[in-house]
Design a protein around this motif. Structure first.
Motif, short mmCIF file in Angstrom:
data_model
loop_
_atom_site.label_atom_id
_atom_site.label_comp_id
_atom_site.label_asym_id
_atom_site.label_seq_id
_atom_site.Cartn_x
_atom_site.Cartn_y
_atom_site.Cartn_z
N MET A 125 39.51 51.16 59.24
CA MET A 125 40.18 52.14 58.54
C MET A 125 39.12 53.24 58.14
SD MET A 125 41.90 50.39 55.26
CE MET A 125 40.59 49.64 54.40
N MET A 126 39.53 54.46 57.90
CA MET A 126 38.89 55.74 57.97
C MET A 126 39.05 55.74 56.25
SD MET A 126 36.52 57.72 58.75
CE MET A 126 36.69 58.05 60.61
N ALA A 127 37.96 56.15 55.65
CA ALA A 127 37.94 56.33 54.20
C ALA A 127 37.26 57.81 53.98
CB ALA A 127 37.09 55.53 53.35
N VAL A 128 38.03 58.56 53.27
CA VAL A 128 37.49 59.77 53.05
C VAL A 128 37.41 60.04 51.58
CG1 VAL A 128 37.78 62.43 53.40
CG2 VAL A 128 38.29 60.83 55.06
N ASP A 129 36.23 60.11 51.04
CA ASP A 129 35.86 60.34 49.66
C ASP A 129 35.19 61.77 49.31
OD1 ASP A 129 35.90 60.05 46.94
OD2 ASP A 129 34.11 58.56 47.20
N ALA A 130 36.03 62.55 48.80
CA ALA A 130 35.43 63.75 48.45
C ALA A 130 34.63 64.56 49.67
CB ALA A 130 34.31 63.64 47.16
N ILE B 261 34.13 57.71 56.14
CA ILE B 261 33.49 56.47 56.17
C ILE B 261 34.25 55.55 57.04
CG2 ILE B 261 32.58 54.32 54.96
CD1 ILE B 261 32.58 55.99 52.50
N LEU B 262 33.72 55.24 58.19
CA LEU B 262 34.60 54.36 59.23
C LEU B 262 34.36 52.90 59.05
CD1 LEU B 262 36.45 54.15 61.62
CD2 LEU B 262 34.41 54.66 63.19
N ALA C 55 32.47 60.03 61.64
CA ALA C 55 32.29 59.59 60.46
C ALA C 55 30.99 59.82 59.92
CB ALA C 55 32.26 58.05 60.19
N ASP C 56 30.39 60.14 58.73
CA ASP C 56 29.31 60.35 58.11
C ASP C 56 28.63 58.89 57.97
OD1 ASP C 56 29.75 63.20 57.55
OD2 ASP C 56 31.30 62.25 56.26
N VAL C 57 29.40 57.84 57.49
CA VAL C 57 28.82 56.55 57.34
C VAL C 57 29.83 55.65 58.29
CG1 VAL C 57 28.54 54.51 55.65
CG2 VAL C 57 28.22 57.19 54.92
N LEU C 58 29.10 54.81 58.97
CA LEU C 58 29.65 53.98 59.77
C LEU C 58 29.33 52.35 59.05
CD1 LEU C 58 31.07 52.74 62.40
CD2 LEU C 58 28.86 52.81 63.67
N ALA D 23 31.75 57.86 67.06
CA ALA D 23 31.70 57.92 65.54
C ALA D 23 30.44 58.92 65.11
CB ALA D 23 31.39 56.46 64.74
N SER D 24 29.52 58.88 65.82
CA SER D 24 28.32 60.04 65.23
C SER D 24 27.87 59.95 63.83
CB SER D 24 28.66 61.37 66.03
OG SER D 24 27.76 62.16 65.59
N PRO D 25 27.64 58.61 63.30
CA PRO D 25 27.29 58.67 62.12
C PRO D 25 25.88 59.25 61.62
CG PRO D 25 27.29 56.48 62.89
CD PRO D 25 27.76 57.40 63.83
N THR D 26 25.52 59.19 60.47
CA THR D 26 24.22 59.81 60.07
C THR D 26 23.56 58.50 59.52
OG1 THR D 26 24.82 61.94 59.21
CG2 THR D 26 22.70 61.17 58.44
#
Length: 179
Positions: A91-96, A100-101, A123-126, A144-147
């Protein structure tokens, strides 16, 4: 409540997770193995009169600033090293605005399927797949290229996770890892 897949470390605490909480439904992916775990989920849900609902790609929920979208799997996996792991709900969560993957325990076959699906994995967060096992594809991490990568794993576990190879991939990709 979403059960990513039916391995004991993902469903064994279901009764405790439900205790004292209002849960409108239990979402599950397409996998039904191991069969004993599936029967346990159905029995626990029935005892509490909670429906069990299938989660398929494109299923969405929203509440306030939070939106959840199911990305996979689009089928049951057969003949992989671990079909239940590859059957994990992703799932992909998008919060504000923060993406988040959440990947459950997917391994290479499910990662390939997601890459091939054309889903937006950025995603910002994996939540790193399979507790930081070595079974992560460099191209999946790149998509995903997360931070930040978050790895849920018990200290001193018998599986050697997180794997040094997965941690090295994170470092090489400039991803900060949180255990």
């Amino acid at each position: 409540l979403v059960l990513t897949h039916l391995h004991a470390d993902h469903v064994g605490g279901l009764a405790g997770a439900l205790d004292g909480r209002s849960v409108g439904a239990i979402g599950v992916g397409p996998g039904r193995e191991p069969a004993s775990a599936w029967q346990g989920v159905l029995a626990t849900a029935a005892e509490r009169d909670i429906p069990v609902v299938p989660l398929t790609p494109g299923t969405r929920w929203a509440s306030g600033d939070l939106e959840l979208t199911v990305l996979g799997p689009d089928r049951v996996f057969h003949g992989t090293d671990s079909d239940p792991n590859n059957d994990s709900v992703v799932m992909m969560a998008v919060d504000a605005g923060t993406r988040i993957l959440m990947t459950g325990d997917i391994e290479e076959p499910a990662q390939h399927a997601l890459l091939d699906s054309g889903a937006d994995l950025h995603a910002d967060v994996l939540k790193q797949p399979h507790h930081g096992s070595a079974k992560i594809l460099p191209e999946f991490l790149a998509a995903a290229s997360p931070t930040v990568a978050v790895i849920g794993v018990g200290a001193g576990n018998d599986y050697g996770q997180p794997s040094p190879a997965a941690l090295r991939l994170d470092v090489e990709a400039g991803v900060s890892t949180v255990l």
